[in-house]
Design a protein around this motif. Sequence first.
Motif, PDB file in Angstrom:
ATOM      1  N   PHE A 200       0.840  -1.201   0.000  1.00 32.28           N
ATOM      2  CA  PHE A 200       0.000   0.000   0.000  1.00 32.28           C
ATOM      3  C   PHE A 200       0.875   1.252   0.000  1.00 32.28           C
ATOM      4  O   PHE A 200       0.603   2.216  -0.700  1.00 32.28           O
ATOM      5  N   LYS A 201       1.936   1.202   0.791  1.00 36.65           N
ATOM      6  CA  LYS A 201       2.824   2.354   0.893  1.00 36.65           C
ATOM      7  C   LYS A 201       3.461   2.644  -0.463  1.00 36.65           C
ATOM      8  O   LYS A 201       3.491   3.787  -0.919  1.00 36.65           O
ATOM      9  N   ALA A 202       3.935   1.584  -1.115  1.00 38.69           N
ATOM     10  CA  ALA A 202       4.591   1.747  -2.417  1.00 38.69           C
ATOM     11  C   ALA A 202       3.634   2.373  -3.437  1.00 38.69           C
ATOM     12  O   ALA A 202       4.053   3.116  -4.321  1.00 38.69           O
ATOM     13  N   ALA A 203       2.338   2.091  -3.289  1.00 39.27           N
ATOM     14  CA  ALA A 203       1.354   2.620  -4.235  1.00 39.27           C
ATOM     15  C   ALA A 203       0.818   3.976  -3.760  1.00 39.27           C
ATOM     16  O   ALA A 203      -0.076   4.544  -4.382  1.00 39.27           O
ATOM     17  N   GLY A 204       1.354   4.492  -2.651  1.00 38.15           N
ATOM     18  CA  GLY A 204       0.876   5.774  -2.105  1.00 38.15           C
ATOM     19  C   GLY A 204      -0.516   5.655  -1.527  1.00 38.15           C
ATOM     20  O   GLY A 204      -1.273   6.621  -1.481  1.00 38.15           O
ATOM     21  N   LYS A 205      -0.900   4.447  -1.096  1.00 38.38           N
ATOM     22  CA  LYS A 205      -2.280   4.227  -0.630  1.00 38.38           C
ATOM     23  C   LYS A 205      -2.340   3.673   0.787  1.00 38.38           C
ATOM     24  O   LYS A 205      -3.212   2.853   1.111  1.00 38.38           O
ATOM     25  N   LEU A 206      -1.410   4.091   1.614  1.00 41.10           N
ATOM     26  CA  LEU A 206      -1.410   3.622   2.992  1.00 41.10           C
ATOM     27  C   LEU A 206      -2.718   4.051   3.668  1.00 41.10           C
ATOM     28  O   LEU A 206      -3.105   5.215   3.564  1.00 41.10           O
ATOM     29  N   PRO A 207      -3.430   3.145   4.340  1.00 35.95           N
ATOM     30  CA  PRO A 207      -4.670   3.551   5.017  1.00 35.95           C
ATOM     31  C   PRO A 207      -4.372   4.603   6.099  1.00 35.95           C
ATOM     32  O   PRO A 207      -3.300   4.575   6.699  1.00 35.95           O
ATOM     33  N   HIS A 208      -5.334   5.506   6.325  1.00 39.74           N
ATOM     34  CA  HIS A 208      -5.128   6.529   7.362  1.00 39.74           C
ATOM     35  C   HIS A 208      -5.001   5.880   8.734  1.00 39.74           C
ATOM     36  O   HIS A 208      -4.198   6.306   9.551  1.00 39.74           O
ATOM     37  N   ASN A 209      -5.820   4.855   8.968  1.00 43.78           N
ATOM     38  CA  ASN A 209      -5.738   4.134  10.236  1.00 43.78           C
ATOM     39  C   ASN A 209      -5.904   2.646   9.986  1.00 43.78           C
ATOM     40  O   ASN A 209      -6.657   2.242   9.096  1.00 43.78           O
ATOM     41  N   THR A 210      -5.214   1.861  10.804  1.00 43.28           N
ATOM     42  CA  THR A 210      -5.376   0.411  10.735  1.00 43.28           C
ATOM     43  C   THR A 210      -5.727  -0.080  12.134  1.00 43.28           C
ATOM     44  O   THR A 210      -5.119   0.360  13.114  1.00 43.28           O
ATOM     45  N   LEU A 211      -6.736  -0.944  12.210  1.00 38.92           N
ATOM     46  CA  LEU A 211      -7.127  -1.528  13.499  1.00 38.92           C
ATOM     47  C   LEU A 211      -7.031  -3.038  13.384  1.00 38.92           C
ATOM     48  O   LEU A 211      -7.693  -3.632  12.527  1.00 38.92           O
ATOM     49  N   VAL A 212      -6.176  -3.644  14.219  1.00 38.65           N
ATOM     50  CA  VAL A 212      -6.087  -5.103  14.206  1.00 38.65           C
ATOM     51  C   VAL A 212      -6.891  -5.662  15.383  1.00 38.65           C
ATOM     52  O   VAL A 212      -6.969  -5.041  16.440  1.00 38.65           O
ATOM     53  N   CYS A 213      -7.517  -6.821  15.167  1.00 37.25           N
ATOM     54  CA  CYS A 213      -8.444  -7.356  16.165  1.00 37.25           C
ATOM     55  C   CYS A 213      -8.192  -8.854  16.326  1.00 37.25           C
ATOM     56  O   CYS A 213      -8.160  -9.581  15.326  1.00 37.25           O
ATOM     57  N   GLY A 214      -8.037  -9.304  17.570  1.00 38.38           N
ATOM     58  CA  GLY A 214      -7.774 -10.720  17.753  1.00 38.38           C
ATOM     59  C   GLY A 214      -8.091 -11.221  19.146  1.00 38.38           C
ATOM     60  O   GLY A 214      -8.427 -10.443  20.043  1.00 38.38           O
ATOM     61  N   ASP A 215      -7.978 -12.535  19.299  1.00 33.23           N
ATOM     62  CA  ASP A 215      -8.291 -13.142  20.602  1.00 33.23           C
ATOM     63  C   ASP A 215      -7.293 -14.212  21.034  1.00 33.23           C
ATOM     64  O   ASP A 215      -7.341 -14.660  22.168  1.00 33.23           O
ATOM     65  N   ILE A 266     -16.290  -2.852  17.638  1.00 35.05           N
ATOM     66  CA  ILE A 266     -17.048  -1.593  17.574  1.00 35.05           C
ATOM     67  C   ILE A 266     -16.583  -0.672  18.706  1.00 35.05           C
ATOM     68  O   ILE A 266     -16.379   0.536  18.508  1.00 35.05           O
ATOM     69  N   GLN A 267     -16.404  -1.263  19.877  1.00 36.74           N
ATOM     70  CA  GLN A 267     -15.934  -0.488  21.037  1.00 36.74           C
ATOM     71  C   GLN A 267     -14.587   0.176  20.731  1.00 36.74           C
ATOM     72  O   GLN A 267     -14.378   1.364  21.043  1.00 36.74           O
ATOM     73  N   ALA A 268     -13.691  -0.554  20.088  1.00 37.09           N
ATOM     74  CA  ALA A 268     -12.362  -0.009  19.782  1.00 37.09           C
ATOM     75  C   ALA A 268     -12.449   1.120  18.757  1.00 37.09           C
ATOM     76  O   ALA A 268     -11.709   2.105  18.851  1.00 37.09           O
ATOM     77  N   ILE A 269     -13.349   0.999  17.773  1.00 40.09           N
ATOM     78  CA  ILE A 269     -13.504   2.080  16.778  1.00 40.09           C
ATOM     79  C   ILE A 269     -13.869   3.368  17.506  1.00 40.09           C
ATOM     80  O   ILE A 269     -13.339   4.442  17.232  1.00 40.09           O
ATOM     81  N   GLY A 270     -14.755   3.244  18.498  1.00 36.86           N
ATOM     82  CA  GLY A 270     -15.164   4.409  19.290  1.00 36.86           C
ATOM     83  C   GLY A 270     -14.028   4.898  20.176  1.00 36.86           C
ATOM     84  O   GLY A 270     -13.726   6.086  20.204  1.00 36.86           O
ATOM     85  N   HIS A 271     -13.372   3.978  20.856  1.00 34.56           N
ATOM     86  CA  HIS A 271     -12.312   4.339  21.791  1.00 34.56           C
ATOM     87  C   HIS A 271     -11.188   5.121  21.111  1.00 34.56           C
ATOM     88  O   HIS A 271     -10.720   6.133  21.613  1.00 34.56           O
ATOM     89  N   PHE A 272     -10.764   4.640  19.936  1.00 33.63           N
ATOM     90  CA  PHE A 272      -9.657   5.297  19.230  1.00 33.63           C
ATOM     91  C   PHE A 272     -10.151   6.415  18.298  1.00 33.63           C
ATOM     92  O   PHE A 272      -9.363   6.987  17.553  1.00 33.63           O
ATOM     93  N   LYS A 273     -11.464   6.669  18.308  1.00 32.28           N
ATOM     94  CA  LYS A 273     -12.070   7.711  17.454  1.00 32.28           C
ATOM     95  C   LYS A 273     -11.671   7.532  15.979  1.00 32.28           C
ATOM     96  O   LYS A 273     -11.206   8.449  15.316  1.00 32.28           O
ATOM     97  N   LEU A 274     -11.877   6.318  15.489  1.00 29.62           N
ATOM     98  CA  LEU A 274     -11.487   6.015  14.114  1.00 29.62           C
ATOM     99  C   LEU A 274     -12.594   6.334  13.109  1.00 29.62           C
ATOM    100  O   LEU A 274     -12.389   6.209  11.904  1.00 29.62           O
ATOM    101  N   GLY A 275     -13.748   6.754  13.616  1.00 26.71           N
ATOM    102  CA  GLY A 275     -14.878   7.060  12.737  1.00 26.71           C
ATOM    103  C   GLY A 275     -16.164   6.743  13.480  1.00 26.71           C
ATOM    104  O   GLY A 275     -16.128   6.450  14.683  1.00 26.71           O
ATOM    105  N   PRO A 276     -17.316   6.771  12.765  1.00 23.83           N
ATOM    106  CA  PRO A 276     -18.590   6.484  13.432  1.00 23.83           C
ATOM    107  C   PRO A 276     -18.557   5.121  14.126  1.00 23.83           C
ATOM    108  O   PRO A 276     -17.976   4.172  13.586  1.00 23.83           O
ATOM    109  N   SER A 277     -19.166   5.050  15.308  1.00 26.69           N
ATOM    110  CA  SER A 277     -19.132   3.775  16.031  1.00 26.69           C
ATOM    111  C   SER A 277     -20.507   3.386  16.565  1.00 26.69           C
ATOM    112  O   SER A 277     -20.614   2.533  17.432  1.00 26.69           O
ATOM    113  N   THR A 278     -21.539   4.042  16.007  1.00 26.28           N
ATOM    114  CA  THR A 278     -22.891   3.628  16.384  1.00 26.28           C
ATOM    115  C   THR A 278     -23.471   2.813  15.239  1.00 26.28           C
ATOM    116  O   THR A 278     -23.627   3.310  14.127  1.00 26.28           O
TER     117      THR A 278
END
Length: 438
Positions: A200-215, A266-278
């Motif tokens: 993505f970086k090489a193509a100039g398309k790095l995402p503004h934010n990345t959220l990884v999720c796991g258990d 969903i909770q993490a999207i809200g916590h990190f203010k990554l965008g709408p979370s409702t």
Amino acid sequence: MLLRRREASLLKTMDRLAGNARLMIVSDLDHTMVDHHDPENLSLLRFNALWESNYRNNSLLVFSTGRSPTLYKELRKEKPMLTPDITIMSVGTEITYGNCMIPDEGWVEFLNKKWDRNIVSEETSKFPELTLQSETEQRPHKVSFYVQKDKAQEIMKALSTSLEKRGLDVKIIYSGGMDLDILPQGAGKGQALAYLLKKFKAAGKLPHNTLVCGDSGNDAELFSIPDVHGVMVSNAQEELLQWHAANAKNNSKIIHATERCAAGIIQAIGHFKLGPSTSPRDVMDLSDTKMENFDPAYEVVKFYLFYERWRRAEVEHSEHYLANLKSVCCPSGTFVHPSGIEKLLRDCVNSLKTCYGDKQGKQFRVWVDQVLPAQVGSDSWLVIFKKWEQSGEVRQCCLTTVLLSSKDVSVAQGLTWVHVHQTWLDGAGPNSHTTWLF
Ligand code: GLC
Ligand code: MG
């Protein structure tokens, strides 16, 4: 030829977005996106509605699972899952793009280095504590076993020494308190993500934010990729929490959610203010949702949510809703039913009268996938998506096209439904026993 095909599929994935992705979610599936203890799949359905209404059009969804393609496809049949833009399977050893799951051949070539699965088989056969997993889970760059929790650490050490002696450079991962995977050193969920980010970086398309999720254990390395936000869902396994305590305790970009599975995402999207979370599923009166700018994707999600709630009798039995719906249908607007029969949209809304509550207390869910709006005129949008309906055990899908117009200024929400056209997908057909209304 292969190279061209591979690059084309990655570029196609990125080009769907006008600019850089607003958010890239990289999520594990079992016990993270998918809650196997929630037969109603509520948190997954909540996530789906949030993603399709607010993110699908400007963001990237990546599933990263330990499952092989065979078991991944089985899970898709069992659970109401969205279609990801990128699928990473077999613990980061297989990367595919898009709907057609076109493999990244470059990743395969890279993993071949210092890897010989025959030697792995030979050496592991000397350990009677290891039980081979099913044939489907043995992949070109992944050999998988079950091993008892109390033996795991000791076996991993001994294995690592013996494979090193044979000239291999491998990674051994323990997950879920029972699974042991052996992969090439360069493989794994974290390395696969790093490889994608580099592209993505090489193509100039790095995402503004990345959220990884796991258990679980095989997700740990996702959390060690620089600059990403991370959420360990509330139900995370001991081995992941221990890894976090030892390696990433002071990283404020990683949280341990208080919510399970997709609700934790969903909770993490809200916590990190990554965008709408409702999630629209958490908004009861959707008819009153006032948007600053009307949004074709939101309009579609909202409608099908109303349709589900109407049939489940979860909204009030009021003519007011149907009158509202009719007011946003173009008077001459038509609906082409997947059987081919054409009706006036307003007549279809009228026919909703008779099915209020027909699914009350029953298993009935409706969700939409890959909702992609395209502006086709100064005041019109074409929204194409897959509409799914599950009624008991029967699950059906229609490729749906909706033409929306913002011409009629008297419409409060801004958009009028001009035309709806559906086509059966996935072998569903007119012989079904369910009533397909929209
Ligand atoms: C999935 C895979 C399995 C693997 C486990 C942990 O369950 O099917 O082969 O061992 O994930 O990575
Ligand atoms: Mg998991």
